[in-house]
Design a protein around this motif. Structure first.
Motif, short mmCIF file in Angstrom:
data_model
loop_
_atom_site.label_atom_id
_atom_site.label_comp_id
_atom_site.label_asym_id
_atom_site.label_seq_id
_atom_site.Cartn_x
_atom_site.Cartn_y
_atom_site.Cartn_z
N ASP A 91 -4.32 3.39 5.72
CA ASP A 91 -5.29 4.34 6.25
C ASP A 91 -6.32 3.67 7.17
OD1 ASP A 91 -6.60 2.93 4.26
OD2 ASP A 91 -7.32 4.70 3.20
N ASP B 208 0.87 -1.17 0.00
CA ASP B 208 0.00 0.00 0.00
C ASP B 208 0.91 1.23 0.00
OD1 ASP B 208 -1.79 2.04 0.41
OD2 ASP B 208 -2.71 1.18 2.19
N TRP B 209 0.98 1.91 -1.13
CA TRP B 209 1.88 3.07 -1.25
C TRP B 209 1.26 4.35 -0.68
CZ3 TRP B 209 6.71 2.16 -1.85
CH2 TRP B 209 7.16 1.08 -2.60
N LEU B 210 -0.01 4.40 -0.46
CA LEU B 210 -0.76 5.54 0.09
C LEU B 210 -0.03 6.88 0.04
CD1 LEU B 210 -3.47 6.33 1.29
CD2 LEU B 210 -2.50 6.01 3.55
N GLY B 211 -0.12 7.54 -1.08
CA GLY B 211 0.44 8.88 -1.24
C GLY B 211 1.90 8.97 -1.61
N GLU C 72 -4.94 0.45 -8.90
CA GLU C 72 -5.66 1.54 -8.23
C GLU C 72 -6.79 0.97 -7.37
OE1 GLU C 72 -5.03 4.60 -7.81
OE2 GLU C 72 -3.48 4.90 -9.30
N GLU C 73 -7.28 1.79 -6.48
CA GLU C 73 -8.42 1.43 -5.63
C GLU C 73 -9.58 0.98 -6.52
OE1 GLU C 73 -10.38 0.89 -2.19
OE2 GLU C 73 -8.58 2.11 -2.07
N ARG D 183 -1.98 3.60 -5.92
CA ARG D 183 -2.21 3.26 -4.51
C ARG D 183 -1.56 1.95 -4.10
NH1 ARG D 183 -6.19 3.86 -0.09
NH2 ARG D 183 -5.14 2.68 1.51
N PHE D 184 -1.79 0.88 -4.88
CA PHE D 184 -1.32 -0.45 -4.49
C PHE D 184 -0.39 -1.04 -5.54
CE2 PHE D 184 -5.69 -0.13 -2.79
CZ PHE D 184 -5.42 -0.21 -1.44
N ARG E 203 -4.28 -2.00 5.26
CA ARG E 203 -4.17 -0.73 4.54
C ARG E 203 -3.61 0.33 5.47
NH1 ARG E 203 -9.17 0.43 0.51
NH2 ARG E 203 -8.95 -1.45 -0.74
#
Length: 174
Positions: free
Chosen positions: A147, A62-65, A94-95, A70-71, A145
């Protein structure tokens, strides 16, 4: 061996390759479009010179930002024929997007794909039984995740459902 694999992929699967971004890893890696993962895995497994017959690992990030996507689903393939030479295949996701399942190529991908689905929420199209593996069926969210709240979303609903289930079972057995 890395150069031969790279040359083979560029000459036969260039339409599936994505330019690699800088990632610090000690293994050669190739980034693929999602639709390329099954044909590339199959070709690398069946190629007599490479013989990547062993799926060593299958995980996700999960690269979140931190990156534009994203993934990322990461496949670690090993070639016992070539002194256990290993490569990584990476598929950005992507999500809400799905990655084709590789269970038809490596049967051992079944549970790792289910684990990724359960804990990260990444879906695998054409998976024979894509359902939660670790968390209860009524669990809300995907706990790996970045987040996901550290204290969870509040799990009282899990306890309430469990109590209701056992109370109903006890009452029906009398």
């Amino acid at each position: 061996m890395k150069d031969q694999v790279q040359s083979y992929l560029q000459s036969n699967f260039s339409h599936f390759l994505i330019e690699n971004r800088e990632i610090h890893t000690n293994l050669p890696y190739f980034t693929l479009k999602p639709e390329g993962i099954v044909p590339v895995c199959l070709a690398l497994k069946e190629h007599p010179e490479f013989a990547f017959t062993f799926l060593n690992d299958l995980t996700s990030i999960d690269w979140l930002g931190k990156h534009s996507v994203r993934f990322e689903v990461v496949y670690l393939l090993k070639s016992p024929k070539n002194k256990h030479f290993r490569i990584q295949l990476r598929v950005p996701v992507e999500e809400g997007e799905a990655v084709p399942s590789i269970v038809s190529v490596y049967a051992g991908a079944n549970w790792p794909e289910r684990e990724i689905f359960d804990l990260m929420g990444i879906s695998f199209s054409s998976h024979p039984r894509l359902e939660r593996l670790i968390m209860p069926d009524n669990f809300v969210g995907h706990p790996l995740r970045k987040d996901y709240p550290l204290e969870g979303p509040g799990q009282d609903y899990l306890i309430q459902d469990l109590l209701t289930l056992h109370v109903n079972e006890d009452m029906s057995s009398n």
